[in-house]
Design an enzyme around this catalytic site. Structure first.
Site, PDB file in Angstrom:
ATOM      1  CG  HIS A 160      65.205  35.121 -13.685  1.00 32.10           C
ATOM      2  ND1 HIS A 160      66.092  33.992 -13.662  1.00 32.10           N
ATOM      3  CD2 HIS A 160      64.102  34.668 -14.533  1.00 32.10           C
ATOM      4  CE1 HIS A 160      65.610  33.094 -14.292  1.00 32.10           C
ATOM      5  NE2 HIS A 160      64.557  33.376 -14.767  1.00 32.10           N
ATOM      6  CE  LYS A 187      61.678   9.158 -11.049  1.00 33.73           C
ATOM      7  NZ  LYS A 187      61.120   7.762 -11.725  1.00 33.73           N
ATOM      8  NE  ARG A 220      63.426  33.874 -22.495  1.00 37.93           N
ATOM      9  CZ  ARG A 220      63.754  32.828 -21.852  1.00 37.93           C
ATOM     10  NH1 ARG A 220      64.825  32.570 -21.059  1.00 37.93           N
ATOM     11  NH2 ARG A 220      62.708  31.987 -21.497  1.00 37.93           N
ATOM     12  CB  SER A 244      67.837  28.992 -15.843  1.00 33.61           C
ATOM     13  OG  SER A 244      67.379  30.345 -14.957  1.00 33.61           O
TER      14      SER A 244
END
Ligand code: PNS
Length: 167
Positions: free
Chosen positions: A17, A41, A94, A131
């Site tokens: 990032h 949620k 990517r 991540s």
């Protein structure tokens, strides 16, 4: 003033990032790292870090750039762009998996507003970094140093230990 938004959940921010933020900062007058803080949620339940923590880590990580700031947003990213008068969304790609997903989002966002999406190709040294994978590898004790900022690595290790201890 040419302003770009780099949206994401950043749970947590990675060096991949940061590579994109730095390159966007060289192309635009101002870059706003927009942290999605929607309380749905499906998204919030599987986060490792809360919105405040993610934003703290980001704010520390972008401090070296004078024209990059961090802001939370809820709702549509296109509405946020309109709100802060940003002309572009900048995303890193990517590979083809990212492309398929990002193309659809970019086209939907173009349908919603006049905002342009600008794709920057990820630095090859970071093309395997996400991540999610960082969290998975770290949770099994793998070495993710060099893939995230040192301060993030510390928080990651602590949070995983806390989770393991059941707190
Ligand atoms: O891929 P990430 O990092 O999980 O991205 C999360 C985020 C918040 C950037 C993304 O879910 C988002 O843009 N949410 C806002 C809702 C929205 O605008 N949806 C339409 C996209 S076409």
């Amino acid at each position: 003033m040419r302003r770009a938004v780099c949206p994401g959940s950043f749970d947590p921010v990675t060096n991949g990032h940061l590579d994109i933020f730095g390159r966007a900062a060289a192309l635009f007058d101002e870059v706003v790292v927009a942290v999605g803080v929607n309380k749905s949620k499906s998204t919030s339940s599987n986060r490792l870090f809360g919105a405040d923590e993610r934003m703290e880590m980001l704010t520390e990580a972008v401090a070296p750039w004078g024209n990059v700031r961090v802001q939370g947003f809820t709702g549509l990213v296109t509405d946020f762009c309109r709100e802060i008068d940003a002309q572009a969304i900048v995303k890193g790609l990517r590979g083809s998996g990212d492309y398929d997903y990002e193309l659809q989002m970019a086209q939907m966002n173009a349908h919603l507003t006049e905002v342009e999406t600008v794709f920057l190709m990820t630095d090859p040294s970071m093309s395997f970094v996400s991540s999610s994978l960082v969290k998975e590898v770290a949770s099994f004790g793998g070495d993710v140093s060099g893939l995230v900022p040192d301060a993030v690595l510390q928080r990651l290790t602590t949070r995983i230990e806390e989770r393991r201890a059941g707190s």
